[in-house]
Structure formats: structure tokens, C-alpha cells
Design a protein around this motif. Structure first.
Motif, PDB file in Angstrom:
ATOM      1  N   MET A 144       0.971  -1.252   0.081  1.00  0.00           N
ATOM      2  CA  MET A 144       0.039   0.064   0.086  1.00  0.00           C
ATOM      3  C   MET A 144       0.818   1.351  -0.087  1.00  0.00           C
ATOM      4  SD  MET A 144      -1.298   0.413   3.966  1.00  0.00           S
ATOM      5  CE  MET A 144      -2.533  -0.985   3.659  1.00  0.00           C
ATOM      6  N   LEU A 145       0.268   2.431  -0.649  1.00  0.00           N
ATOM      7  CA  LEU A 145       0.803   3.748  -0.817  1.00  0.00           C
ATOM      8  C   LEU A 145       0.588   4.249   0.746  1.00  0.00           C
ATOM      9  CD1 LEU A 145       0.743   5.177  -4.219  1.00  0.00           C
ATOM     10  CD2 LEU A 145       2.689   4.127  -3.133  1.00  0.00           C
ATOM     11  N   VAL A 146       1.904   4.915   1.466  1.00  0.00           N
ATOM     12  CA  VAL A 146       1.475   5.517   2.500  1.00  0.00           C
ATOM     13  C   VAL A 146       2.004   7.072   2.421  1.00  0.00           C
ATOM     14  CG1 VAL A 146       1.106   3.539   4.141  1.00  0.00           C
ATOM     15  CG2 VAL A 146       3.502   4.390   3.658  1.00  0.00           C
ATOM     16  N   LYS A 147       1.685   7.942   3.181  1.00  0.00           N
ATOM     17  CA  LYS A 147       2.138   9.163   3.244  1.00  0.00           C
ATOM     18  C   LYS A 147       3.944   9.123   3.968  1.00  0.00           C
ATOM     19  CE  LYS A 147      -1.332  12.588   3.037  1.00  0.00           C
ATOM     20  NZ  LYS A 147      -2.031  13.662   3.593  1.00  0.00           N
ATOM     21  N   TYR A 164      -4.926   1.608  12.969  1.00  0.00           N
ATOM     22  CA  TYR A 164      -6.059   2.155  14.099  1.00  0.00           C
ATOM     23  C   TYR A 164      -6.566   3.380  13.561  1.00  0.00           C
ATOM     24  CZ  TYR A 164      -2.444   5.355  16.154  1.00  0.00           C
ATOM     25  OH  TYR A 164      -1.195   6.088  16.234  1.00  0.00           O
ATOM     26  N   SER A 165      -7.481   3.951  13.900  1.00  0.00           N
ATOM     27  CA  SER A 165      -8.324   5.351  13.440  1.00  0.00           C
ATOM     28  C   SER A 165      -8.459   6.197  14.644  1.00  0.00           C
ATOM     29  CB  SER A 165      -9.630   5.065  12.887  1.00  0.00           C
ATOM     30  OG  SER A 165     -10.257   6.279  12.563  1.00  0.00           O
ATOM     31  N   GLU A 166      -8.033   7.563  14.243  1.00  0.00           N
ATOM     32  CA  GLU A 166      -7.948   8.367  15.515  1.00  0.00           C
ATOM     33  C   GLU A 166      -8.311   9.613  14.749  1.00  0.00           C
ATOM     34  OE1 GLU A 166      -4.155   9.694  17.994  1.00  0.00           O
ATOM     35  OE2 GLU A 166      -5.008   8.277  19.036  1.00  0.00           O
ATOM     36  N   ASP A 167      -9.224  10.429  15.250  1.00  0.00           N
ATOM     37  CA  ASP A 167      -9.628  11.752  14.706  1.00  0.00           C
ATOM     38  C   ASP A 167      -9.840  11.715  13.237  1.00  0.00           C
ATOM     39  OD1 ASP A 167      -9.342  13.077  17.188  1.00  0.00           O
ATOM     40  OD2 ASP A 167      -7.499  13.211  16.938  1.00  0.00           O
ATOM     41  N   SER A 168     -10.613  10.431  12.844  1.00  0.00           N
ATOM     42  CA  SER A 168     -10.865  10.419  11.391  1.00  0.00           C
ATOM     43  C   SER A 168      -9.700  10.332  10.556  1.00  0.00           C
ATOM     44  CB  SER A 168     -11.634  11.695  10.888  1.00  0.00           C
ATOM     45  OG  SER A 168     -12.853  11.749  11.821  1.00  0.00           O
ATOM     46  N   ILE A 169      -8.440   9.807  11.240  1.00  0.00           N
ATOM     47  CA  ILE A 169      -7.359   9.479  10.403  1.00  0.00           C
ATOM     48  C   ILE A 169      -6.875   8.072  10.696  1.00  0.00           C
ATOM     49  CG2 ILE A 169      -5.004  10.484   9.955  1.00  0.00           C
ATOM     50  CD1 ILE A 169      -5.398  12.896  11.217  1.00  0.00           C
ATOM     51  N   ARG A 178       5.201   4.839  12.352  1.00  0.00           N
ATOM     52  CA  ARG A 178       3.632   5.021  12.173  1.00  0.00           C
ATOM     53  C   ARG A 178       3.671   5.559  10.938  1.00  0.00           C
ATOM     54  NH1 ARG A 178      -0.262   8.521  15.875  1.00  0.00           N
ATOM     55  NH2 ARG A 178       0.859  10.282  14.855  1.00  0.00           N
ATOM     56  N   PHE A 179       2.493   5.278   9.847  1.00  0.00           N
ATOM     57  CA  PHE A 179       2.158   5.890   8.770  1.00  0.00           C
ATOM     58  C   PHE A 179       0.770   6.104   8.653  1.00  0.00           C
ATOM     59  CE2 PHE A 179       5.763   3.046   8.051  1.00  0.00           C
ATOM     60  CZ  PHE A 179       6.491   3.578   7.388  1.00  0.00           C
ATOM     61  N   ILE A 180       0.517   7.507   7.798  1.00  0.00           N
ATOM     62  CA  ILE A 180      -0.769   7.969   7.689  1.00  0.00           C
ATOM     63  C   ILE A 180      -1.400   7.171   6.305  1.00  0.00           C
ATOM     64  CG2 ILE A 180      -2.418   9.895   6.996  1.00  0.00           C
ATOM     65  CD1 ILE A 180      -0.631  11.543   8.964  1.00  0.00           C
ATOM     66  N   ILE A 181      -2.476   6.497   6.584  1.00  0.00           N
ATOM     67  CA  ILE A 181      -3.102   5.823   5.344  1.00  0.00           C
ATOM     68  C   ILE A 181      -4.272   6.629   4.872  1.00  0.00           C
ATOM     69  CG2 ILE A 181      -4.068   3.782   4.475  1.00  0.00           C
ATOM     70  CD1 ILE A 181      -2.236   2.396   6.835  1.00  0.00           C
ATOM     71  N   GLU A 182      -4.328   6.777   3.583  1.00  0.00           N
ATOM     72  CA  GLU A 182      -5.415   7.776   2.934  1.00  0.00           C
ATOM     73  C   GLU A 182      -6.565   6.775   2.708  1.00  0.00           C
ATOM     74  OE1 GLU A 182      -3.815  10.040  -0.246  1.00  0.00           O
ATOM     75  OE2 GLU A 182      -3.729  11.935   1.173  1.00  0.00           O
ATOM     76  N   GLU A 183      -7.131   5.849   3.650  1.00  0.00           N
ATOM     77  CA  GLU A 183      -8.187   5.031   3.481  1.00  0.00           C
ATOM     78  C   GLU A 183      -8.812   5.069   4.677  1.00  0.00           C
ATOM     79  OE1 GLU A 183      -7.354   1.133   1.521  1.00  0.00           O
ATOM     80  OE2 GLU A 183      -5.535   1.771   1.148  1.00  0.00           O
ATOM     81  N   ARG A 202     -14.497  -1.233  16.385  1.00  0.00           N
ATOM     82  CA  ARG A 202     -14.722  -0.079  15.314  1.00  0.00           C
ATOM     83  C   ARG A 202     -13.498   0.724  14.832  1.00  0.00           C
ATOM     84  NH1 ARG A 202     -19.003   3.716  18.059  1.00  0.00           N
ATOM     85  NH2 ARG A 202     -19.700   1.658  18.928  1.00  0.00           N
ATOM     86  N   GLY A 203     -12.361   0.606  15.788  1.00  0.00           N
ATOM     87  CA  GLY A 203     -11.279   1.496  15.502  1.00  0.00           C
ATOM     88  C   GLY A 203     -10.104   0.946  15.386  1.00  0.00           C
ATOM     89  N   GLN A 204      -9.858  -0.232  15.369  1.00  0.00           N
ATOM     90  CA  GLN A 204      -8.401  -0.932  15.308  1.00  0.00           C
ATOM     91  C   GLN A 204      -8.545  -2.421  14.486  1.00  0.00           C
ATOM     92  OE1 GLN A 204      -7.992  -1.510  19.538  1.00  0.00           O
ATOM     93  NE2 GLN A 204      -6.485   0.075  19.707  1.00  0.00           N
ATOM     94  N   ILE A 205      -7.500  -2.475  13.870  1.00  0.00           N
ATOM     95  CA  ILE A 205      -7.252  -3.902  13.058  1.00  0.00           C
ATOM     96  C   ILE A 205      -5.868  -4.258  13.574  1.00  0.00           C
ATOM     97  CG2 ILE A 205      -6.978  -4.890  10.795  1.00  0.00           C
ATOM     98  CD1 ILE A 205      -8.636  -2.618   9.556  1.00  0.00           C
ATOM     99  N   VAL A 206      -5.721  -5.653  13.844  1.00  0.00           N
ATOM    100  CA  VAL A 206      -4.432  -6.358  14.288  1.00  0.00           C
ATOM    101  C   VAL A 206      -4.383  -7.260  13.399  1.00  0.00           C
ATOM    102  CG1 VAL A 206      -5.000  -5.610  16.725  1.00  0.00           C
ATOM    103  CG2 VAL A 206      -5.506  -7.932  15.967  1.00  0.00           C
ATOM    104  N   ALA A 207      -2.822  -7.388  13.146  1.00  0.00           N
ATOM    105  CA  ALA A 207      -2.185  -8.796  12.451  1.00  0.00           C
ATOM    106  C   ALA A 207      -2.138  -9.781  13.315  1.00  0.00           C
ATOM    107  CB  ALA A 207      -1.067  -8.307  11.788  1.00  0.00           C
ATOM    108  N   LYS A 208      -2.458 -10.855  12.922  1.00  0.00           N
ATOM    109  CA  LYS A 208      -2.252 -12.222  13.924  1.00  0.00           C
ATOM    110  C   LYS A 208      -1.047 -12.262  14.338  1.00  0.00           C
ATOM    111  CE  LYS A 208      -4.730 -15.908  12.650  1.00  0.00           C
ATOM    112  NZ  LYS A 208      -5.154 -16.982  12.095  1.00  0.00           N
ATOM    113  N   SER A 209      -0.011 -12.109  13.345  1.00  0.00           N
ATOM    114  CA  SER A 209       1.554 -12.127  14.097  1.00  0.00           C
ATOM    115  C   SER A 209       1.708 -11.109  14.991  1.00  0.00           C
ATOM    116  CB  SER A 209       2.370 -11.959  12.749  1.00  0.00           C
ATOM    117  OG  SER A 209       1.946 -10.530  11.895  1.00  0.00           O
TER     118      SER A 209
END
Length: 250
Positions: A144-147, A164-169, A178-183, A202-209
Motif C-alpha cells: 500500500m501507498l502511505v504518506k 487504528y483510526s484516530e480523529d478520522s485519520i 507509524r504511517f498515515i493511510i489515505e483510506e 470499530r477503530g482497530q485492526i490487528v495482524a495475527k502475527s
């Protein structure tokens, strides 16, 4: 007629109520719920409504997950902006489905079908379980492309520990950065291999690893110890706890 609306868009709720009024449908609105988690709690603590209007895509996941975590003894009219979900929802014995924006004629037909069914149509939970499984076919996305500064860099999905999502980012975290992702988190999750990543709330995705330890937490939830947490707490929402444990066990 007592109804429940499960919908995470305020405009959609207002529009549904407006169209119900034009259809001269007399009802008592019991509540408006906007997440899978809150819906599960509501059904466990309240008597069944006469009819439920249920959006398929909610703030914290697909509404089909509600049926995996509690019993819903009420007819359902699904609402959705996505045709593929609408067709699938129709196949699981709901009363009907409505494509957004909801039109008066479509709603009138759905209500007529509901009334003629003697209010007895119920969702087939076993079919929903298979449907949910079908909707979670792993993606083959690898990067993925990140800023990065004023530009962008590509990173490997396999390097991400969690999002994770914080303040709509939306942020993605690796071992070192830590990278900002435009999705949005939901857009991102739909593209990930869900055998390797899990949206725990609703605000977090984790990798199993990245999961180092799973600990009991109050209200039948679990708390995760994650590699490089960066001041984040990782608590699996109650409706997702059982599925998360099964996912970790595969």
C-alpha cells in the motif's frame, strides 16, 4: 407496530422515517442503533420488535455479525447502498431489501410483503453464517501507498502490525514507524487478507502475527498485548470476541 432501526447514517435514518410517513405506516420507534456491538446488547436486553430495518454495513462491521452473537426473533427488512449485499441479504429469507436512497414505492411493497407474511418471517441464521463467511474471502493485496514527508512510499502489508483510526485519520504501524493511510478503516479492512488481519472493534485492526497475549477483560471481552503498542489499548469488542478466538485458533 413497534420497529427498530439499525443504521449508522443519520441522513439515512431521517430519510427512512420520512418515507415511512409518506406511506402512512403507523409505528412506534423503539430505538436507533448504529453498531453491531450495540445491536447485540439491545437484543439481549429488550423484547423483540415487530419489525427491524437493518443497514447491512454498520460502523463496526457487517450487520450479519449480529446474528452470530445473539438471537433475533423479528422480521428484517435490510437496507443497503450496495447491490451485491442486497442480493445476498435477500437470499437469507429476510422480509425484503431496499436499495438506498429508499423510494416510496419500494418501501410500500416491502411493507405490504411484511404484513402479508403475518409478521412471521425470520432470518435464517445458519444461512447468514455461511454468507458472512463468503463475504470474507481473503484479498491478495500485498502493498500500500502511505504518506512519507511530502510524498508517498510503498510498504509491504506483511510489515504492518496493526491499524487504528484516530480523529478520522487512519494509521498503520510497523516495528519502527507509524504511517498515515489515505483510506478509512472499513475501506482498508475490505482489502486485507482476513486470515491474517482481524478488525477487533470499530477503530482497530490487528495482524495475527502481532498478538503476543490474550487476557480476560470485563463484560466478556478480551484485552490483547500487541507488539509495539504505541500507547494504544487493544480490546476486542464483545460481539467479536468469540470469532476472534476462533480466528486466532486457526
Amino acid at each position: 407496530m413497534k420497529i427498530l432501526i439499525i443504521e449508522d447514517e443519520i441522513r439515512a435514518v431521517s430519510q427512512l422515517q420520512l418515507v415511512l410517513k409518506t406511506c402512512r405506516f403507523n409505528y412506534e420507534l423503539l430505538d436507533i442503533i448504529d453498531t453491531v456491538e450495540d445491536a447485540v446488547i439491545w437484543f439481549e436486553e429488550n423484547e423483540s420488535p415487530d419489525l427491524v430495518f437493518m443497514d447491512i454495513q454498520l460502523a463496526d462491521g457487517l450487520s450479519f455479525e449480529i446474528f452470530q452473537n445473539t438471537t433475533v426473533d423479528a422480521p428484517i427488512i435490510f437496507t443497503t447502498a450496495f447491490d451485491q449485499y442486497a442480493i445476498q441479504a435477500f437470499k437469507v429469507n429476510s422480509v425484503d431489501y431496499l436499495l438506498k436512497p429508499i423510494q416510496k414505492d419500494d418501501l410500500s411493497k416491502a411493507l405490504d410483503k411484511f404484513l402479508k407474511s403475518n409478521n412471521s418471517s425470520k432470518v435464517n441464521a445458519s444461512v447468514l453464517k455461511q454468507l458472512l463467511s463468503d463475504l470474507q474471502i481473503p484479498s491478495q493485496r500485498e502493498g500500500m501507498l502511505v504518506k512519507s514527508g511530502k510524498g508517498f512510499v510503498q510498504i509491504k502489508i506483511s510489515d504492518l502490525l496493526y491499524y487504528y483510526s484516530e480523529d478520522s485519520i487512519t494509521f498503520g504501524v510497523t516495528q519502527s514507524k507509524r504511517f498515515i493511510i489515505e483510506e478509512t478503516l472499513d475501506e482498508l479492512y475490505s482489502t486485507l487478507d482476513q486470515t491474517k488481519f482481524f478488525k477487533i472493534n470499530r477503530g482497530q485492526i490487528v495482524a495475527k502475527s502481532s498478538v503476543e497475549k490474550i487476557s480476560p477483560y470485563f463484560n466478556h471481552r478480551v484485552k490483547l498485548t500487541i507488539d509495539n503498542p504505541r500507547d494504544q489499548e487493544f480490546i476486542v469488542s464483545r460481539p467479536k470476541t468469540s470469532d476472534f478466538k476462533n480466528w486466532m485458533n486457526k
